[in-house]
Design an enzyme around this catalytic site. Structure first.
Site, PDB file in Angstrom:
ATOM      1  N   GLN A   3      45.207  33.586  31.766  1.00 39.08           N
ATOM      2  CA  GLN A   3      45.647  34.831  31.114  1.00 39.08           C
ATOM      3  C   GLN A   3      46.679  34.543  30.026  1.00 39.08           C
ATOM      4  OE1 GLN A   3      45.330  35.173  34.756  1.00 39.08           O
ATOM      5  NE2 GLN A   3      43.350  36.062  34.213  1.00 39.08           N
ATOM      6  N   ASN A  20      50.826  36.641  38.706  1.00 38.13           N
ATOM      7  CA  ASN A  20      51.398  35.320  38.395  1.00 38.13           C
ATOM      8  C   ASN A  20      51.923  35.296  36.969  1.00 38.13           C
ATOM      9  OD1 ASN A  20      50.823  34.021  40.918  1.00 38.13           O
ATOM     10  ND2 ASN A  20      48.675  33.962  40.321  1.00 38.13           N
ATOM     11  N   ASN A  79      43.966  46.603  38.668  1.00 39.27           N
ATOM     12  CA  ASN A  79      42.696  45.958  38.319  1.00 39.27           C
ATOM     13  C   ASN A  79      41.811  45.904  39.563  1.00 39.27           C
ATOM     14  OD1 ASN A  79      44.358  44.092  39.601  1.00 39.27           O
ATOM     15  ND2 ASN A  79      43.854  42.405  38.261  1.00 39.27           N
ATOM     16  N   ASN A  87      37.458  41.261  40.329  1.00 39.30           N
ATOM     17  CA  ASN A  87      37.989  39.980  40.800  1.00 39.30           C
ATOM     18  C   ASN A  87      37.486  39.795  42.235  1.00 39.30           C
ATOM     19  OD1 ASN A  87      39.985  39.277  38.538  1.00 39.30           O
ATOM     20  ND2 ASN A  87      40.512  41.388  39.021  1.00 39.30           N
ATOM     21  N   CYS A 135      48.454  41.271  36.143  1.00 34.48           N
ATOM     22  CA  CYS A 135      48.445  39.828  36.391  1.00 34.48           C
ATOM     23  C   CYS A 135      49.780  39.453  37.022  1.00 34.48           C
ATOM     24  CB  CYS A 135      48.217  39.047  35.099  1.00 34.48           C
ATOM     25  SG  CYS A 135      48.264  37.261  35.375  1.00 34.48           S
ATOM     26  N   ASN A 192      42.381  38.081  29.307  1.00 34.97           N
ATOM     27  CA  ASN A 192      41.717  37.025  30.071  1.00 34.97           C
ATOM     28  C   ASN A 192      41.204  35.939  29.137  1.00 34.97           C
ATOM     29  OD1 ASN A 192      41.895  38.017  32.788  1.00 34.97           O
ATOM     30  ND2 ASN A 192      40.369  39.580  32.251  1.00 34.97           N
ATOM     31  N   CYS A 218      45.788  33.751  42.124  1.00 37.00           N
ATOM     32  CA  CYS A 218      45.655  35.077  41.507  1.00 37.00           C
ATOM     33  C   CYS A 218      46.582  36.013  42.278  1.00 37.00           C
ATOM     34  CB  CYS A 218      44.209  35.559  41.552  1.00 37.00           C
ATOM     35  SG  CYS A 218      44.015  37.214  40.838  1.00 37.00           S
ATOM     36  N   GLY A 219      47.652  36.414  41.630  1.00 35.39           N
ATOM     37  CA  GLY A 219      48.678  37.214  42.314  1.00 35.39           C
ATOM     38  C   GLY A 219      48.193  38.581  42.729  1.00 35.39           C
ATOM     39  N   SER A 220      47.468  39.256  41.814  1.00 35.12           N
ATOM     40  CA  SER A 220      46.993  40.592  42.186  1.00 35.12           C
ATOM     41  C   SER A 220      45.946  40.503  43.297  1.00 35.12           C
ATOM     42  CB  SER A 220      46.448  41.343  40.961  1.00 35.12           C
ATOM     43  OG  SER A 220      45.495  40.578  40.277  1.00 35.12           O
TER      44      SER A 220
HETATM   45  N1  LIG Z   1      41.372  38.373  35.766  1.00 35.75           N
HETATM   46  C1  LIG Z   1      42.108  39.507  36.208  1.00 35.75           C
HETATM   47  C2  LIG Z   1      43.541  39.525  35.886  1.00 35.75           C
HETATM   48  C3  LIG Z   1      44.248  38.304  36.320  1.00 35.75           C
HETATM   49  C4  LIG Z   1      44.992  38.351  37.606  1.00 35.75           C
HETATM   50  C5  LIG Z   1      46.070  37.341  37.652  1.00 35.75           C
HETATM   51  N2  LIG Z   1      45.752  35.984  37.500  1.00 35.75           N
HETATM   52  C6  LIG Z   1      47.085  37.599  38.710  1.00 35.75           C
HETATM   53  O1  LIG Z   1      47.863  36.675  39.000  1.00 35.75           O
HETATM   54  O2  LIG Z   1      47.176  38.721  39.191  1.00 35.75           O
HETATM   55  C7  LIG Z   1      41.473  40.814  35.748  1.00 35.75           C
HETATM   56  O3  LIG Z   1      40.731  40.844  34.741  1.00 35.75           O
HETATM   57  O4  LIG Z   1      41.706  41.807  36.426  1.00 35.75           O
END
Ligand SMILES: N[C@@H](CCC[C@H](N)C(=O)O)C(=O)O
Length: 293
Positions: free
Chosen positions: A47, A78, A163, A197, A76, A67, A224-226
């Protein structure tokens, strides 16, 4: 060609992040620049977090997220930790309020360097995620990959952390599943009109789980944090876990707390790698000379 903008290549537990300084200017990082930077092994990222001047009262900065495929992401986790570390190093401040496409987020750097981000409230309505068809109960929806009578993955929990996320529960090693193969199929499944995701999760204790994630618009990632938030919330919602969970991603552990006020707070590290300047239109870039002011 646009005026060059400063950037920092960083990572959050191996989630590859570019923090772009777009303050004091009216343009944006274009999808073509993102695609070019992602294609270069030196700047490969999952990202881009583009920091803009605030647009809403009561916030410090506006953050746009792209992205690796140039598409926009609403959240996002992280990347937000990387943004906080970069801004804390620059300003000496420790807490910030950000406006993002997912809403207003508060974040702070702790004394030990770890960073907490309030990722907001999860949303469970099928139209909010969104799904293509009505499911009244999104703790488990009808969706599977593999043979109809012996699916490899099935019945995910689905949730929006700003997301869209689908979490497939497994009983064995999350590495035993070919996520590089199933990830793209599920990301683009007609069930998810805005794509999704895709996470495989294994609960190991009431307060611990291990996950792997195929990210929408970025592919397999080390973190991926979310998705960690989505898995933690879904674990609690389905009775598998408590509301405070250590979520171990390939890059290491994240602490996730789904607070009683419904906000999800994620805590983890961020790491600076190198800095440079880039063209937000084309992605042409150069590294800062080491030791330069
Ligand atoms: N690819 C995801 C957003 C990225 C999430 C991220 N790496 C995190 O850490 O949350 C999307 O398009 O929703």
């Amino acid at each position: 060609m646009a005026q060059p903008a400063a950037f920092a290549k960083m990572n959050g537990l191996g989630n590859e992040i570019i923090v772009a300084d777009m303050r004091g200017r009216g343009d944006r990082v274009l999808p073509a620049a993102a695609v070019a930077l992602a294609a270069d092994p030196a700047t490969r990222f999952d990202q881009i977090m583009a920091i803009h001047d605030p647009r809403v009262g009561g916030t410090d900065y506006h953050v746009e997220i792209l992205n690796a495929d140039g598409s926009a992401a609403q959240a996002c986790g992280n990347g937000m930790r990387c943004v906080v570390q970069a801004l804390a190093a620059e300003t000496g401040r420790r807490s910030f309020v950000f406006a993002t496409a997912a809403g207003i987020l508060e974040a702070r750097e702790h004394e030990d360097g770890l960073i907490s981000v309030d990722m907001g409230r999860p949303r469970f309505g099928w139209q909010e995620i969104p799904l293509a068809e009505e499911f009244r109960d999104t703790r488990m929806i009808e969706l599977q990959v593999g043979p109809i009578d012996a699916p490899v993955l099935h019945s995910p929990s689905v949730v929006s952390m700003g997301n869209p996320h689908a979490v497939f529960w497994v009983e064995d090693d999350v590495n035993a599943y070919d996520l590089a193969r199933f990830g793209p199929l599920l990301e683009h499944h007609p069930m998810f009109p805005e794509r999704a995701n895709i996470t495989i999760a294994r609960v190991t204790a009431r307060d611990a789980m291990t996950i792997r994630t195929w990210e929408r618009g970025a592919g397999l990632t080390r973190a991926c944090g979310s998705a960690a938030c989505a898995a933690a919330v879904s674990g609690a919602r389905t009775g598998r876990t408590d509301r405070q969970v250590t979520v171990t991603v390939p890059g290491g552990p994240l602490e996730i707390a789904w607070r009683e006020d419904d906000h999800v707070v994620m805590t983890g590290p961020a790491e600076w790698e190198f800095s440079g300047r880039f063209d937000p239109e084309t992605g042409a870039w150069e590294r800062d000379t080491e030791g330069a002011a």
